[in-house]
Design a protein around this motif. Sequence first.
Motif, PDB file in Angstrom:
ATOM      1  N   CYS A 118     -53.938-169.682   2.125  1.00 51.12           N
ATOM      2  CA  CYS A 118     -55.065-170.115   1.295  1.00 51.12           C
ATOM      3  C   CYS A 118     -55.605-171.403   1.893  1.00 51.12           C
ATOM      4  N   PHE A 149     -52.500-171.782  -7.951  1.00 47.96           N
ATOM      5  CA  PHE A 149     -53.858-171.248  -7.780  1.00 47.96           C
ATOM      6  C   PHE A 149     -54.630-171.313  -9.101  1.00 47.96           C
ATOM      7  N   ALA A 206     -61.469-172.722   0.177  1.00 53.89           N
ATOM      8  CA  ALA A 206     -60.678-171.574   0.612  1.00 53.89           C
ATOM      9  C   ALA A 206     -61.566-170.500   1.233  1.00 53.89           C
ATOM     10  N   GLN A 238     -59.776-164.025  -3.676  1.00 50.45           N
ATOM     11  CA  GLN A 238     -59.013-165.001  -2.882  1.00 50.45           C
ATOM     12  C   GLN A 238     -57.572-165.064  -3.350  1.00 50.45           C
ATOM     13  N   ARG A 239     -57.357-165.002  -4.657  1.00 51.67           N
ATOM     14  CA  ARG A 239     -55.978-165.020  -5.179  1.00 51.67           C
ATOM     15  C   ARG A 239     -55.181-163.831  -4.653  1.00 51.67           C
ATOM     16  N   THR A 272     -54.353-164.429  -1.033  1.00 54.29           N
ATOM     17  CA  THR A 272     -53.295-165.428  -0.924  1.00 54.29           C
ATOM     18  C   THR A 272     -51.923-164.793  -1.132  1.00 54.29           C
TER      19      THR A 272
END
Length: 515
Positions: free
Chosen positions: A367, A396, A407, A500-501, A504
């Motif tokens: 990330c 997060f 990110a 994005q999570r 990651t």
Amino acid sequence: MAEARGVTGPAFAEALDLASERLGGAVISANDEFFAPKENLLKATKPVFLEHEYTDRGKWMDGWETRRRRTPGFDWCLVRLGLPGIIRGVVVDTAFFRGNYPEHCSIEACAARPDARVEELLNPRTHWVEILPRSPLAGDAQNAFAVSCPFRFTHLRLNIYPDGGVARLRVHGDAVPDWRRLDRAGAELDLAAAENGARVLSCSDMFFGVRHNLIMPGRAANMGEGWETRRRRGPGYDWALVALAAQGEIHRIEVDTNHFKGNYPDSCMIEGIDAAGRPPEELAGASDFREIVPQTKLQAHTRHLFEEELRAAGPFTHVRLNIYPDGGVSRLRVFGKATRSGAAEQRLRWLNALTDREAEAELRAACGASSWASQMAAARPFRDEEALYATASQVFARLGPEDWLEAFRAHPRIGETRPQAEEASATARRFSSQEQAGMSAAAEETREALARYNRAYDEKFGFIYIVCATGKSADEMLEMLRERIEHAPEEELHIAAEEQRKITEIRLKKLLWGA
């Protein structure tokens, strides 16, 4: 089973000497070595004193000795450890330095490339950590200092105040190799090698030769470089317990009695146990060891190879070499492959041991938000994988829009390979390439459409199109892009953050499991 005899001193001295010449340790620079050369510091032999020996510069001394300082300051030398690792304690030995030993010493450590040049190490940008504050020394003595620092280091700087001589420096600790380089697909490795992170935890006796010699690199130069027990005058046998570098499947074993001719064991037997999560002190008397190599006659000065004879392959975390009734063994080699979970455990151990700066750099491959990486580095050590993933999710959840945007900038656009952020690491670039594998079969029409929609998306939202691309084809990603470009900016920002999570989480697993 009785604990080993034959060694006295602080508890940390039982650990491997990470600076040992035999492991590749070296003194690579010193500001002064007028009376005695810096290379003497790491010699494997004990210091000696030759009363009538002189050189053209003065009295010959078996150590590192600087000239008398007539100006303010102190003297120093740089040591490259033979194995990177966590330092448990140091011994600054001033043997035979009586009127010419330093009054004090201090030690700093840093994490650098193994081949770092002296100029790089001395550069002000190199981050040195003080692991031993300025401490008084006694002359002609083994000055032992426990070290409490959880980080993995590669180099040390020994400072002596104001000048003088030190005979030997011993740096005891636990090797922490970089398992990204060790665990290659299809590659066999020596699970019992010190350089791979194995340790000889305990033994029944080591009167003539220390147990760590069993797992040292190369073949022994002489009998003194092996493990040797005293002569047994009663019933029983001797043994050494080895913690393998990682849980692994064993392919073949080598027991080398090199140089042991009149004092080699009559026979040996090797057992193994899968003891993941169990404390080491429980293992010596454990009853669930399984036989790997049956009791077998040995020969003098011979490499004994066992492959077809193996009765169990594992997985094992520890092996025990039993020798009957006593004697000496030069080396033990246990060739095999780490299990997937065993390699992941060692990668987590490596991640836990990195300095904060190193950890943040590695975690940013998962990330690109600096706040997320710094909070994760500060949350170490992680007990296990589950703790790592849970903490990652919690951290997060605390991020805000500016963190999300940072990110996003670490990613390339879909259909491209170059991240927007120039500082993106090689690992992050590799992950991006893997994630966009679905683009490799994309038709030219799809590629052109993605490029058009990417530009339109950037213009509307002010950030790039973020999608968890793993397992998705180019057409699927294009269809999702067409749908998401219709969203309102605030809605789309939160959707991109959720993507994005997911990225990651996947990348963290790749860091542990290899990719």
